[in-house]
Design a protein around this motif. Structure first.
Motif, PDB file in Angstrom:
ATOM      1  N   THR A  22      11.646  -3.619  -1.730  1.00  0.00           N
ATOM      2  CA  THR A  22      12.666  -4.541  -1.244  1.00  0.00           C
ATOM      3  C   THR A  22      12.365  -5.053   0.166  1.00  0.00           C
ATOM      4  OG1 THR A  22      14.015  -2.658  -0.515  1.00  0.00           O
ATOM      5  CG2 THR A  22      14.494  -3.569  -2.687  1.00  0.00           C
ATOM      6  N   ALA A  23      11.561  -4.323   0.936  1.00  0.00           N
ATOM      7  CA  ALA A  23      11.207  -4.767   2.282  1.00  0.00           C
ATOM      8  C   ALA A  23      10.283  -5.967   2.257  1.00  0.00           C
ATOM      9  CB  ALA A  23      10.566  -3.623   3.066  1.00  0.00           C
ATOM     10  N   GLY A  24       9.534  -6.135   1.160  1.00  0.00           N
ATOM     11  CA  GLY A  24       8.653  -7.285   1.034  1.00  0.00           C
ATOM     12  C   GLY A  24       7.428  -7.185   1.920  1.00  0.00           C
ATOM     13  N   ALA A  25       6.848  -8.357   2.227  1.00  0.00           N
ATOM     14  CA  ALA A  25       5.598  -8.393   2.987  1.00  0.00           C
ATOM     15  C   ALA A  25       5.785  -7.939   4.429  1.00  0.00           C
ATOM     16  CB  ALA A  25       5.020  -9.812   2.952  1.00  0.00           C
ATOM     17  N   GLU A  26       7.010  -8.049   4.964  1.00  0.00           N
ATOM     18  CA  GLU A  26       7.248  -7.635   6.349  1.00  0.00           C
ATOM     19  C   GLU A  26       7.125  -6.124   6.519  1.00  0.00           C
ATOM     20  OE1 GLU A  26      10.963  -9.068   7.702  1.00  0.00           O
ATOM     21  OE2 GLU A  26      10.400 -11.188   7.524  1.00  0.00           O
ATOM     22  N   GLY A  27       7.386  -5.384   5.450  1.00  0.00           N
ATOM     23  CA  GLY A  27       7.216  -3.947   5.486  1.00  0.00           C
ATOM     24  C   GLY A  27       8.374  -3.206   6.137  1.00  0.00           C
ATOM     25  N   ILE A  28       8.217  -1.905   6.235  1.00  0.00           N
ATOM     26  CA  ILE A  28       9.257  -1.028   6.764  1.00  0.00           C
ATOM     27  C   ILE A  28       8.580   0.188   7.396  1.00  0.00           C
ATOM     28  CG2 ILE A  28       9.490   0.148   4.530  1.00  0.00           C
ATOM     29  CD1 ILE A  28      12.476   0.472   5.116  1.00  0.00           C
ATOM     30  N   SER A  29       9.150   0.693   8.458  1.00  0.00           N
ATOM     31  CA  SER A  29       8.539   1.828   9.165  1.00  0.00           C
ATOM     32  C   SER A  29       8.947   3.146   8.518  1.00  0.00           C
ATOM     33  CB  SER A  29       8.970   1.825  10.638  1.00  0.00           C
ATOM     34  OG  SER A  29      10.339   2.181  10.748  1.00  0.00           O
TER      35      SER A  29
END
Length: 389
Positions: A22-29
């Motif tokens: 769900t975070a997509g291409a931006e990603g998540i830490s």
């Protein structure tokens, strides 16, 4: 205890994978993953390390931190896994190859006679799936480069009556399996068909096992409407924990029900036999043996070119469903609806509005996804902890 720990680990991994998706291409830490899942930072680190080793996750850069060094951001690798979704209609076969995001990366259609017999239908499914996977994943490899999973060439399907030929897909590492959706009723758990309306010869046929023998990969079988409803729920229709009905009008009529965010199949996969509710006691004979079914009345109006009447009949059936289950949303799909979407939405909405009580009418709109895409989610959704597939 070992089994319980394994299930817990799988559940935690699914939570992390779903957030990566769900975070997509931006990603998540990793810190955000720990906060949103409730897992410890150590547990998240172990899970993400394993996902990176397996090629399912990758770094997506760094994000500024409020203190200390910048945080590494992770993202899902969509091309690390694929699934095939197959829609068997009474006269057509449509198959799609999708990545982990559910994006379609390949598609094939072929004419089909569902009444041609089990061997012919299984053979047709195998040929289309094998061709789609061989062509589609080879094309993905050409774009993705050396990081993609190796794909072995798919041998052609030999002609002949034997529907249990050599399993040709078992060596393709990124292929999770094949989801097959077709008219019910059927046993979703065992993958066994019952008396499909108009095709009684399918009663008792173990379609899942026949395709597993032929293809050599996991296969899940479900009703067309259930598969489509699952795909729509995964895409966010109805919101978290919401309830909606997906009404499919094509060569037949059925419903997929999502209640509390999960597909409702019933104890015997019998939920959603929407088309065979009787609304006219002395109506025309339906193929199921009853008189005045919504399906035969609706399709009869379509055959006469009376689209407004067909929409009104569909609306009456939908209103019964809304009144019984108090659902939040009605979604319409299928090739017949696609031929006149505005007329069907308008007609169904008018009936729901006329029969509404309390807070007002339930909204009606055309569904955003198809049955084949939903069938692929029968394999993908469990990976992300989204329903039981």
């Amino acid at each position: 205890m070992g089994v319980n720990l394994l299930a817990l680990r799988s559940h935690n991994t699914a939570l992390v994978l779903d957030l990566l998706r769900t975070a997509g291409a931006e990603g998540i830490s990793r810190l955000e993953l720990a906060e949103r899942t409730g897992l410890t930072p150590q547990a998240v680190s172990k899970i993400t390390a394993r996902l990176r080793e397996e090629g399912l996750a990758a770094e997506a850069g760094h994000r500024a931190s409020t203190g200390g060094k910048p945080r590494t951001v992770l993202r899902l690798v969509p091309g690390a896994g694929h699934a095939v979704g197959v829609h068997l209609d009474r006269d057509e076969l449509r198959a799609v190859l999708v990545d982990l995001n559910g994006a379609v990366v390949g598609e094939r259609r072929a004419p089909l006679d569902l009444g041609a017999g089990a061997e012919a239908v299984v053979g047709a499914v195998a040929r289309v799936v094998e061709g789609l996977v061989g062509e589609g994943l080879a094309e993905v490899l050409g774009v993705a480069g050396p990081t993609a999973s190796p794909v072995r060439p798919v041998p052609p399907v030999p002609p002949g009556p034997d529907s249990t030929g050599a399993a040709s897909l078992s060596g393709i590492g990124s292929l999770l399996g094949v989801g097959v959706a077709l008219p019910g009723p059927l046993d979703h758990v065992r993958g066994v068909l019952h008396r499909v309306t108009g095709f009684p010869e399918w009663d008792g046929f173990p379609l899942r096992d026949a395709l597993v023998r032929r293809l050599g990969v996991p296969v899940v079988v479900d009703k067309d409407t259930n598969a489509a409803a699952l795909g729509l729920a995964v895409a966010g229709e109805g919101g978290a924990g919401g309830s909606f009905a997906y009404l499919y009008l094509g060569t037949g009529l059925g419903a997929g029900l999502v209640i509390g965010g999960a597909v409702h199949r019933g104890a015997r996969t019998g939920a959603g036999e929407f088309g065979h509710q009787v609304i006219q006691l002395d109506g025309p004979r339906c193929e199921c043996g009853n008189r005045g079914c919504v399906e035969t009345l609706c399709l009869g109006a379509v055959a006469r070119g009376e689209i407004e009447e067909a929409a009104r009949v569909l609306g009456e059936g939908a209103a019964n469903l809304v009144g019984l289950l108090d659902i939040d949303l009605v979604l319409l799909g299928g090739r017949t609806v696609a031929g006149a979407p505005e007329a069907f939405v308008r007609g169904v909405a008018a009936v729901l509005d006329a029969r509404a009580r309390g807070e007002g009418a339930v909204p009606v709109r055309v569904a955003s996804g198809g049955v084949a895409e939903g069938a692929a989610q029968l394999l993908l959704a469990p990976l992300f902890g989204r329903g039981d597939g």
